[in-house]
Design a protein around this motif. Sequence first.
Motif, PDB file in Angstrom:
ATOM      1  N   GLU A 164       4.755   2.150   3.662  1.00  0.00           N
ATOM      2  CA  GLU A 164       4.887   2.601   5.370  1.00  0.00           C
ATOM      3  C   GLU A 164       3.492   3.279   5.516  1.00  0.00           C
ATOM      4  OE1 GLU A 164       8.484   4.041   6.635  1.00  0.00           O
ATOM      5  OE2 GLU A 164       9.294   3.829   4.657  1.00  0.00           O
ATOM      6  N   ILE A 165       2.114   2.842   5.000  1.00  0.00           N
ATOM      7  CA  ILE A 165       1.058   3.174   5.440  1.00  0.00           C
ATOM      8  C   ILE A 165       0.696   3.198   7.184  1.00  0.00           C
ATOM      9  CG2 ILE A 165      -1.523   2.929   5.209  1.00  0.00           C
ATOM     10  CD1 ILE A 165      -1.203   2.368   2.277  1.00  0.00           C
ATOM     11  N   ASN A 166       0.270   4.153   7.779  1.00  0.00           N
ATOM     12  CA  ASN A 166      -0.088   4.232   9.191  1.00  0.00           C
ATOM     13  C   ASN A 166      -1.414   4.828   9.068  1.00  0.00           C
ATOM     14  OD1 ASN A 166      -0.341   4.405  11.779  1.00  0.00           O
ATOM     15  ND2 ASN A 166       1.442   5.969  11.948  1.00  0.00           N
ATOM     16  N   SER A 167      -2.258   3.926   9.620  1.00  0.00           N
ATOM     17  CA  SER A 167      -3.818   4.335   9.654  1.00  0.00           C
ATOM     18  C   SER A 167      -4.127   4.673  11.003  1.00  0.00           C
ATOM     19  CB  SER A 167      -4.688   3.221   9.128  1.00  0.00           C
ATOM     20  OG  SER A 167      -4.304   2.807   7.933  1.00  0.00           O
ATOM     21  N   GLU A 168      -5.199   5.543  11.263  1.00  0.00           N
ATOM     22  CA  GLU A 168      -5.803   6.016  12.629  1.00  0.00           C
ATOM     23  C   GLU A 168      -7.167   6.380  12.251  1.00  0.00           C
ATOM     24  OE1 GLU A 168      -5.201   9.450  15.487  1.00  0.00           O
ATOM     25  OE2 GLU A 168      -3.491   8.730  14.765  1.00  0.00           O
ATOM     26  N   PHE A 169      -8.191   5.723  12.829  1.00  0.00           N
ATOM     27  CA  PHE A 169      -9.549   6.215  12.778  1.00  0.00           C
ATOM     28  C   PHE A 169      -9.827   7.444  13.836  1.00  0.00           C
ATOM     29  CE2 PHE A 169      -9.603   1.943  11.568  1.00  0.00           C
ATOM     30  CZ  PHE A 169     -10.364   2.027  10.528  1.00  0.00           C
ATOM     31  N   GLN A 170     -10.221   8.255  13.156  1.00  0.00           N
ATOM     32  CA  GLN A 170     -10.418   9.703  13.937  1.00  0.00           C
ATOM     33  C   GLN A 170     -11.903   9.998  14.803  1.00  0.00           C
ATOM     34  OE1 GLN A 170      -8.183  12.834  12.295  1.00  0.00           O
ATOM     35  NE2 GLN A 170      -6.863  11.698  13.440  1.00  0.00           N
ATOM     36  N   GLU A 171     -12.696   9.550  14.176  1.00  0.00           N
ATOM     37  CA  GLU A 171     -14.200   9.385  14.675  1.00  0.00           C
ATOM     38  C   GLU A 171     -14.705   8.478  13.961  1.00  0.00           C
ATOM     39  OE1 GLU A 171     -16.147  13.209  12.509  1.00  0.00           O
ATOM     40  OE2 GLU A 171     -14.287  13.873  13.608  1.00  0.00           O
ATOM     41  N   PRO A 172     -16.063   8.098  14.102  1.00  0.00           N
ATOM     42  CA  PRO A 172     -16.607   7.104  13.500  1.00  0.00           C
ATOM     43  C   PRO A 172     -16.802   6.905  11.987  1.00  0.00           C
ATOM     44  CG  PRO A 172     -18.089   8.021  15.271  1.00  0.00           C
ATOM     45  CD  PRO A 172     -16.999   8.705  15.166  1.00  0.00           C
ATOM     46  N   ASP A 173     -16.699   8.239  11.498  1.00  0.00           N
ATOM     47  CA  ASP A 173     -16.753   8.349   9.947  1.00  0.00           C
ATOM     48  C   ASP A 173     -15.636   8.912   9.348  1.00  0.00           C
ATOM     49  OD1 ASP A 173     -19.139   7.102  10.244  1.00  0.00           O
ATOM     50  OD2 ASP A 173     -20.354   8.830   9.783  1.00  0.00           O
ATOM     51  N   LEU A 192       0.627   6.498  -7.072  1.00  0.00           N
ATOM     52  CA  LEU A 192       0.486   6.040  -5.691  1.00  0.00           C
ATOM     53  C   LEU A 192      -0.105   6.910  -4.813  1.00  0.00           C
ATOM     54  CD1 LEU A 192       4.339   5.066  -5.527  1.00  0.00           C
ATOM     55  CD2 LEU A 192       2.300   3.592  -5.491  1.00  0.00           C
ATOM     56  N   THR A 193      -0.487   8.088  -5.402  1.00  0.00           N
ATOM     57  CA  THR A 193      -1.231   9.160  -4.709  1.00  0.00           C
ATOM     58  C   THR A 193      -2.916   8.415  -4.701  1.00  0.00           C
ATOM     59  OG1 THR A 193      -0.084  10.893  -5.364  1.00  0.00           O
ATOM     60  CG2 THR A 193      -2.239  11.443  -4.560  1.00  0.00           C
ATOM     61  N   ALA A 194      -3.144   7.966  -6.001  1.00  0.00           N
ATOM     62  CA  ALA A 194      -4.503   7.360  -6.029  1.00  0.00           C
ATOM     63  C   ALA A 194      -4.549   5.934  -5.041  1.00  0.00           C
ATOM     64  CB  ALA A 194      -4.601   6.944  -7.583  1.00  0.00           C
ATOM     65  N   THR A 195      -3.527   5.151  -5.088  1.00  0.00           N
ATOM     66  CA  THR A 195      -3.267   4.136  -4.214  1.00  0.00           C
ATOM     67  C   THR A 195      -3.821   4.464  -2.849  1.00  0.00           C
ATOM     68  OG1 THR A 195      -1.973   2.875  -5.782  1.00  0.00           O
ATOM     69  CG2 THR A 195      -2.127   2.092  -3.519  1.00  0.00           C
ATOM     70  N   LEU A 196      -3.009   5.518  -2.368  1.00  0.00           N
ATOM     71  CA  LEU A 196      -3.150   6.011  -0.952  1.00  0.00           C
ATOM     72  C   LEU A 196      -4.632   6.647  -0.663  1.00  0.00           C
ATOM     73  CD1 LEU A 196      -2.200   6.912   1.929  1.00  0.00           C
ATOM     74  CD2 LEU A 196      -1.660   9.199   0.786  1.00  0.00           C
ATOM     75  N   LEU A 197      -5.425   7.124  -1.688  1.00  0.00           N
ATOM     76  CA  LEU A 197      -6.622   7.720  -1.702  1.00  0.00           C
ATOM     77  C   LEU A 197      -7.661   6.520  -1.719  1.00  0.00           C
ATOM     78  CD1 LEU A 197      -6.314  10.487  -4.217  1.00  0.00           C
ATOM     79  CD2 LEU A 197      -7.522  10.768  -1.879  1.00  0.00           C
ATOM     80  N   ASP A 198      -7.386   5.469  -2.396  1.00  0.00           N
ATOM     81  CA  ASP A 198      -8.061   4.161  -2.687  1.00  0.00           C
ATOM     82  C   ASP A 198      -8.139   3.394  -1.263  1.00  0.00           C
ATOM     83  OD1 ASP A 198      -9.879   2.310  -3.940  1.00  0.00           O
ATOM     84  OD2 ASP A 198      -8.036   1.093  -4.171  1.00  0.00           O
ATOM     85  N   SER A 199      -6.817   3.206  -0.637  1.00  0.00           N
ATOM     86  CA  SER A 199      -6.550   2.555   0.591  1.00  0.00           C
ATOM     87  C   SER A 199      -7.328   3.146   1.761  1.00  0.00           C
ATOM     88  CB  SER A 199      -5.068   2.594   0.695  1.00  0.00           C
ATOM     89  OG  SER A 199      -4.505   1.715  -0.433  1.00  0.00           O
ATOM     90  N   ALA A 200      -7.178   4.548   1.848  1.00  0.00           N
ATOM     91  CA  ALA A 200      -8.172   5.105   2.892  1.00  0.00           C
ATOM     92  C   ALA A 200      -9.481   4.824   2.843  1.00  0.00           C
ATOM     93  CB  ALA A 200      -7.366   6.604   3.038  1.00  0.00           C
ATOM     94  N   MET A 201      -9.869   5.257   1.689  1.00  0.00           N
ATOM     95  CA  MET A 201     -11.468   5.321   1.441  1.00  0.00           C
ATOM     96  C   MET A 201     -11.908   3.774   1.571  1.00  0.00           C
ATOM     97  SD  MET A 201     -12.451   8.145  -1.525  1.00  0.00           S
ATOM     98  CE  MET A 201     -11.225   7.327  -2.848  1.00  0.00           C
ATOM     99  N   GLY A 202     -11.191   2.872   1.258  1.00  0.00           N
ATOM    100  CA  GLY A 202     -11.838   1.751   1.228  1.00  0.00           C
ATOM    101  C   GLY A 202     -11.536   1.130   2.322  1.00  0.00           C
TER     102      GLY A 202
END
Length: 161
Positions: free
Chosen positions: A46-55, A78-88
């Motif tokens: 149930e990932i919800n993404s939001e870009f906050q600023e350019p970087d 799954l913590t690692a998956t969340l990190l990889d998903s966000a950074m990627g």
Amino acid sequence: MDIKQQWNAFLTDATEEEQQVASLYLKSLERKRNGSNGTHIGALMEINSEFQEPDTLTMTIPNTELLQNSLDILHGGLTATLLDSAMGTLAFKLIPDDKAAVTTEMKVNYVAKGVGDHFTCVASVIHKGSKLLVMEGKVYRSDGVLIAHATGSFFVIPKRI
């Protein structure tokens, strides 16, 4: 036995907890189908993404039975998956449209147990080159406590068309 028969047979004998988990699975399939999430793993978490600023990118997930390990805390993988998903996801946003970004290395430090209502990952850029991006990610639980910190390298490659 076809899938409908399997599903009905399972639900006939399912405990209340198993029914709740089955409902989470079905809701994830619906999120994938309707485009709320682009991948099955994103829909399942149930990932919800939001870009906050350019970087900077923020991803939030609720804490559900599907994400917990046998100790009733957020599973480290799954913590690692969340990190990889966000950074990627952030890396992918920062490169040209004809390119893709793939993880080449990631290091995770787990610093507190994953408990609470939800988890928020904040990803940011450490280095942006033409062939390699280096990112940082931090996961916080709902009370604001940091539970994991990661750095990751993402190689920029041509996108397959």
